[in-house]
Design a protein around this motif. Structure first.
Motif, short mmCIF file in Angstrom:
data_model
loop_
_atom_site.label_atom_id
_atom_site.label_comp_id
_atom_site.label_asym_id
_atom_site.label_seq_id
_atom_site.Cartn_x
_atom_site.Cartn_y
_atom_site.Cartn_z
N VAL A 151 70.78 -19.24 15.22
CA VAL A 151 71.35 -20.14 16.53
C VAL A 151 71.43 -21.41 16.42
O VAL A 151 72.06 -22.21 16.51
CB VAL A 151 71.15 -19.29 17.77
CG1 VAL A 151 71.50 -20.60 18.86
CG2 VAL A 151 71.59 -17.82 17.21
N ALA A 152 69.71 -22.33 16.26
CA ALA A 152 69.69 -23.29 16.33
C ALA A 152 70.44 -24.00 14.91
O ALA A 152 71.55 -25.41 15.09
CB ALA A 152 68.68 -23.47 15.81
N CYS A 153 70.76 -23.09 13.68
CA CYS A 153 71.63 -23.47 12.27
C CYS A 153 73.20 -23.81 13.00
O CYS A 153 73.09 -24.42 12.71
CB CYS A 153 71.32 -23.07 11.54
SG CYS A 153 72.42 -22.84 10.14
N GLY A 154 73.20 -22.45 13.89
CA GLY A 154 75.06 -22.58 14.38
C GLY A 154 74.93 -24.21 15.35
O GLY A 154 76.25 -24.51 14.70
N MET A 155 74.43 -24.03 16.00
CA MET A 155 74.39 -24.78 17.25
C MET A 155 74.35 -26.48 16.41
O MET A 155 74.93 -28.05 15.85
CB MET A 155 73.58 -24.82 17.94
CG MET A 155 73.57 -24.17 18.84
SD MET A 155 75.59 -23.94 19.80
CE MET A 155 75.37 -22.46 18.80
N GLY A 156 73.74 -26.65 15.24
CA GLY A 156 73.44 -27.76 14.34
C GLY A 156 74.59 -28.12 13.59
O GLY A 156 75.26 -29.61 14.01
N ILE A 157 75.37 -26.96 12.90
CA ILE A 157 76.84 -27.12 12.18
C ILE A 157 77.63 -27.67 13.46
O ILE A 157 78.83 -28.48 13.58
CB ILE A 157 77.23 -25.62 11.93
CG1 ILE A 157 75.99 -25.66 10.76
CG2 ILE A 157 78.82 -26.30 11.09
CD1 ILE A 157 76.37 -24.01 10.45
N LEU A 158 78.16 -26.96 14.70
CA LEU A 158 78.64 -27.30 15.50
C LEU A 158 78.24 -28.76 15.98
O LEU A 158 79.25 -29.83 16.21
CB LEU A 158 78.58 -26.28 16.63
CG LEU A 158 78.50 -26.73 17.93
CD1 LEU A 158 79.15 -25.31 18.95
CD2 LEU A 158 79.06 -27.76 19.26
N THR A 181 86.59 -28.86 23.40
CA THR A 181 86.54 -28.02 24.50
C THR A 181 85.33 -27.92 24.29
O THR A 181 84.60 -26.95 25.24
CB THR A 181 87.60 -27.00 24.45
OG1 THR A 181 87.67 -26.64 22.91
CG2 THR A 181 89.12 -27.21 24.47
N LEU A 182 84.36 -28.38 23.40
CA LEU A 182 83.43 -28.09 23.05
C LEU A 182 82.49 -28.56 23.76
O LEU A 182 82.38 -29.83 24.53
CB LEU A 182 82.40 -28.03 21.55
CG LEU A 182 82.96 -27.28 20.82
CD1 LEU A 182 82.73 -28.09 19.11
CD2 LEU A 182 83.12 -26.11 20.59
N PRO A 183 81.29 -27.86 24.43
CA PRO A 183 80.03 -28.87 25.14
C PRO A 183 80.10 -29.93 24.40
O PRO A 183 80.03 -30.59 23.48
CB PRO A 183 79.08 -27.95 25.00
CG PRO A 183 78.98 -26.68 24.22
CD PRO A 183 80.24 -26.35 24.35
N ASP A 184 79.49 -30.82 25.72
CA ASP A 184 79.02 -32.55 25.83
C ASP A 184 78.02 -32.68 24.00
O ASP A 184 77.22 -31.77 24.21
CB ASP A 184 78.74 -33.16 26.59
CG ASP A 184 78.49 -34.17 26.49
OD1 ASP A 184 79.99 -34.86 25.90
OD2 ASP A 184 77.86 -34.95 26.94
N LEU A 185 78.02 -33.61 23.36
CA LEU A 185 76.88 -33.91 22.49
C LEU A 185 75.29 -33.43 22.45
O LEU A 185 75.13 -32.81 22.12
CB LEU A 185 77.30 -35.02 21.30
CG LEU A 185 78.60 -35.22 20.50
CD1 LEU A 185 78.27 -36.41 20.22
CD2 LEU A 185 78.35 -33.84 19.61
N LYS A 186 75.43 -34.17 24.08
CA LYS A 186 74.12 -33.96 24.63
C LYS A 186 73.78 -33.08 25.07
O LYS A 186 72.53 -32.65 24.48
CB LYS A 186 73.69 -35.14 25.94
CG LYS A 186 73.61 -37.08 25.62
CD LYS A 186 73.25 -37.23 26.92
CE LYS A 186 72.87 -38.85 26.72
NZ LYS A 186 73.12 -39.35 27.41
N VAL A 187 74.12 -31.86 25.57
CA VAL A 187 74.23 -30.90 26.22
C VAL A 187 73.42 -29.71 24.79
O VAL A 187 72.74 -29.20 24.25
CB VAL A 187 75.40 -30.01 26.67
CG1 VAL A 187 75.27 -28.31 26.85
CG2 VAL A 187 75.26 -31.16 27.60
N VAL A 188 74.30 -30.12 23.37
CA VAL A 188 74.45 -28.71 22.02
C VAL A 188 73.31 -29.98 22.08
O VAL A 188 72.59 -28.42 21.22
CB VAL A 188 75.52 -29.52 21.06
CG1 VAL A 188 75.21 -28.69 20.07
CG2 VAL A 188 77.40 -29.50 21.79
N ASP A 189 72.65 -31.54 21.12
CA ASP A 189 71.31 -31.85 21.56
C ASP A 189 70.03 -30.70 21.64
O ASP A 189 69.21 -30.77 21.61
CB ASP A 189 71.31 -33.39 21.60
CG ASP A 189 69.71 -33.89 20.87
OD1 ASP A 189 69.82 -34.37 20.26
OD2 ASP A 189 69.17 -33.66 21.81
#
Lengths: 286, 449
Positions: A151-158, A181-189
């Motif tokens: 999942v972390a890898c998927g989020m990294g790609i995102l 529409t994707l969450p804010d970069l800070k949230v993804v980080d």
């Protein structure tokens, strides 16, 4: 209904879920978000049932053991753990846009387990080396970790997609793209970081339970067998990522890349070692 | 003025060094998984050619995880850990034990989490109400009073700042365990035929004999199979004999070893021997006897006047299905018959009746380990997991309340900080704000976030 039918249905349900999650992203169709979650949940139910039935079936065959003993069974558990972990993340961050970068991993794992020629789907008895109470503890802890890293890898790609998109469109106003529409970069980080922490804890537990098991089976807790060594390499990769973040303040793209690199190491530890290198874990390859 | 650090301390405590060591260890470890380890010199010659084989030899690649340079990397990592701990721990320790009542008013006003209230109550009323709220936050409520105002402080989890050092320390504990194991421990093996006892094992790598100080006898070895022919169990019945007395009996299987005298005996492998164990019992005299018989050789039980032998073995792979036995006594024609392993056959003769059973003789292969460092390793592992949990999931949360007299009201300044998990702390802080807002003992006139 038997376990292989249930797990077969699971594969297609996860395919459907992946398609819907990606559709939400591509067509910005937030309305069908709930459908994606429901389909994933249905898939998870089928899969949980399938795993449980496989367990029961092994007892009916008189060779009862937890379904964690070969490549096929581990791929199924891997997919299961990815979905459970992803649904947890979706609930916690209340965002369905992440699914397109997580659920496909579960589908690939199931599809590979179901269709690859080199994967034996038979329920076979446990060889003496695997007859231990540590089997469940070791495999489950490792795969919770692996799932988190997937999942972390998927989020990294995102993250990289979205960051790249933002760099291209910065300054342009009124342009509403997929990535908005994707969450804010800070949230993804933040998600990447927390997921890595979670996975790291389980990977550490998996390595430790493996060491204890090895010691009770062979009298050596560490023998630099390729599987052990690669799990340590993976551990080093994620340990580096965490140190870089804590001490050097690494975030954003760098951590996203490390999440992706780390997952390659996970895949090699899990899959590559079994098929390309020889060692104590070779029974995992059939 | 910041004190200029010693350049060595700077180098050995740097995160760059840690990351570098992680990187080199990882790369080196990869090499060791690609180039097979601990093979004969000839293997490397054949596989990689003389030039590379020579290079491998110089760099100890065939046993690289025990090579001087790989161990040096581990030592470097340990030094890095130790120096970095000595470098940073004092500051962190200061954070754990520091007197937070010395925090200046200016710093309080600049904290990231703060909320201030104006209340109609007097200073003492406000102080006791605030102390009641803060008292529930942690167990270290403290106060300092001055002319200008009252400062209250409470905290939770100051000790959690040490979590990361527990993790670092645990790595060192694991290394200590590994060193103890390599100095005082032994890893070896021994092959014991059924019915034989041994007092020596042979160290791996050197084949040096090690005296156990007691004897281990293999009474019996068995393999059980699943219906599909896969092996289900390898079992050795072992007896420990100390000073001529049997002190311990245990059947060991893979994953369930025998412990005695600091040594642990693991079922590792086995060898079928070209020999059968024939157990005979005479019904007439009640005598029993076990014979070791090679195939196609005659054995004699003199007291009973019997001769016998095994003339054929049917089987597949390493599993025997049945044995063909011949048998002769003083009167009557010789007899021959098939008998599966471990099955009791009855022989009825004019001179008397006998029972017979046969099994192939095996030698069990035991792996033997003595590792007094293993508990250090386990304690280190346990500490590492606990330390990781603390370091990642628990945080040091501090809250202050400063109460001062403004023109015609009392001002309550609530502020706080956490070293990790800011989101979690936000919830804590909001709950505190709530407790002031809903407080029966306070009469709010104005508030600012």
């Amino acid at each position: 209904m038997n376990s292989s039918q249930l797990l077969g249905i699971t594969t297609f349900t996860y395919l459907a879920a992946s398609v819907i999650y990606i559709a939400i992203l591509v067509f910005r169709a937030r309305k069908i978000g709930l459908l994606a979650t429901l389909v994933t949940l249905v898939g998870l139910l089928f899969q949980t049932g399938g795993i449980a039935m496989r367990w029961v079936e092994s007892y009916q065959m008189g060779i009862g053991h937890a379904p964690l003993s070969n490549m096929y069974e581990s791929l199924v558990v891997f997919a299961w753990a990815i979905v459970v972990f992803y649904l947890f993340l979706e609930m916690k961050f209340k965002n369905r846009m992440l699914g397109g970068f997580a659920v496909p991993f579960a589908f690939f794992s199931m599809a590979y387990a179901s269709f690859a020629k080199e994967i034996n789907q038979q329920i076979s008895p446990l060889v003496p080396a695997l007859q231990s109470n540590w089997l469940i503890a070791h495999v489950v802890t490792c795969f919770i970790g692996y799932a988190a890293f997937a999942v972390a890898c998927g989020m990294g790609i995102l993250y990289l997609f979205k960051a790249g998109h933002e760099a291209r469109t910065s300054g342009k106003v009124g342009h509403e793209g997929i990535f908005d529409t994707l969450p804010d970069l800070k949230v993804v980080d933040d998600i990447i970081y927390k997921t890595i922490v979670f996975g790291f804890l389980w990977l550490s537990t998996g390595i430790i339970t493996g060491a204890i098991w090895a010691n009770s089976a062979w009298g050596t807790y560490w023998s630099w067998d390729p599987k052990e060594t690669w799990s340590l390499i993976t551990w080093f990769v994620y340990a580096s990522a965490l140190h870089a973040r804590f001490v050097r303040g690494w975030a954003g793209k760098r951590i996203a890349w490390l999440a992706i690199i780390g997952f390659f190491s996970v895949i090699f530890t899990y899959y590559g070692v079994n098929f390309l290198l020889s060692g104590l874990h070779s029974y995992g390859s059939s | 003025m910041k004190k200029q650090k010693n350049i060595l301390v700077q180098f050995f405590s740097s995160i760059q060094l840690s990351l570098f060591t992680f990187f080199v260890l990882a790369i080196a470890s990869i090499v060791g998984t690609i180039i097979p380890q601990k093979k004969e010199a000839a293997f490397y010659m054949a596989e990689f050619g003389p030039k590379l084989a020579k290079l491998f030899d110089v760099l100890s690649v065939p046993d690289m995880y025990n090579s001087w340079w790989f161990l040096s990397l581990l030592v470097l990592l340990s030094i890095n850990l130790i120096v970095c701990t000595f470098d940073r721990l004092p500051k962190v320790w200061h954070m754990v034990v520091m007197d937070n009542l010395e925090t200046t008013r200016e710093r309080l006003e600049r904290m990231s989490h703060r909320h201030s209230f104006l209340v109609a109550n007097d200073r003492d009323e406000a102080t006791s109400a605030a102390a009641a709220v803060l008292g529930r936050f942690g167990r270290e409520l403290r106060r300092a009073e001055s002319e200008e105002g009252v400062l209250l402080f409470n905290q939770r989890g100051a000790w959690t700042r040490l979590g990361v050092y527990v993790v670092h320390f645990s790595v060192l504990v694991i290394f200590v365990g590994a060193i103890i194991g390599s100095i005082y421990g032994h890893k070896g093996g021994v092959t014991i035929p059924e019915g034989v006892s041994t007092q020596r094992i042979y160290e791996f790598g050197t084949d040096r004999p090690i005296d156990l100080g007691f004897q281990v006898r293999c009474d019996r070895f068995d393999i059980a199979y699943y219906d599909n022919g896969m092996p289900r169990e390898y079992r050795s019945d072992l007896t420990v004999i100390k000073d001529g007395k049997e002190v311990l009996k245990k059947s060991i299987v893979v994953n369930d070893p025998l412990d005695y005298g600091g040594y642990t005996f693991y079922q590792a492998n086995y060898n079928p021997l070209n020999e059968l164990m024939v157990h005979l019992e005479s019904a007439k005299s009640g005598a029993t006897e076990t014979f070791l018989v090679s195939p196609r050789q005659q054995a004699v039980w003199q007291e009973e006047g019997i001769s016998f032998g095994v003339i054929n073995i049917e089987g597949s792979g390493q599993a025997d299905f049945r044995y063909k036995v011949w048998f002769r006594d003083a009167d009557g024609d010789p007899l021959s018959f098939w008998l599966p392993p471990d099955r009791v056959g009855k022989i009825e003769r004019p001179s008397g009746n006998y029972t017979i059973s046969l099994k192939r003789r095996f030698a069990t292969g035991l792996q033997v380990a003595k590792d007094p460092g293993v508990w250090w390793v386990y304690i280190g592992c346990g500490a590492m997991l606990l330390g990781l949990l603390v370091a990642f999931f628990l945080s040091h949360r501090r809250v202050w309340v400063y109460i001062s007299r403004e023109e015609n009201a009392t001002r309550i300044l609530l502020c706080g900080s956490a070293n990790k998990n800011r989101i979690g702390f936000e919830k804590d802080f909001a709950a505190l704000v709530d407790q002031f807002q809903e407080n029966d003992r306070l009469t709010l006139t104005k508030e600012t976030a």
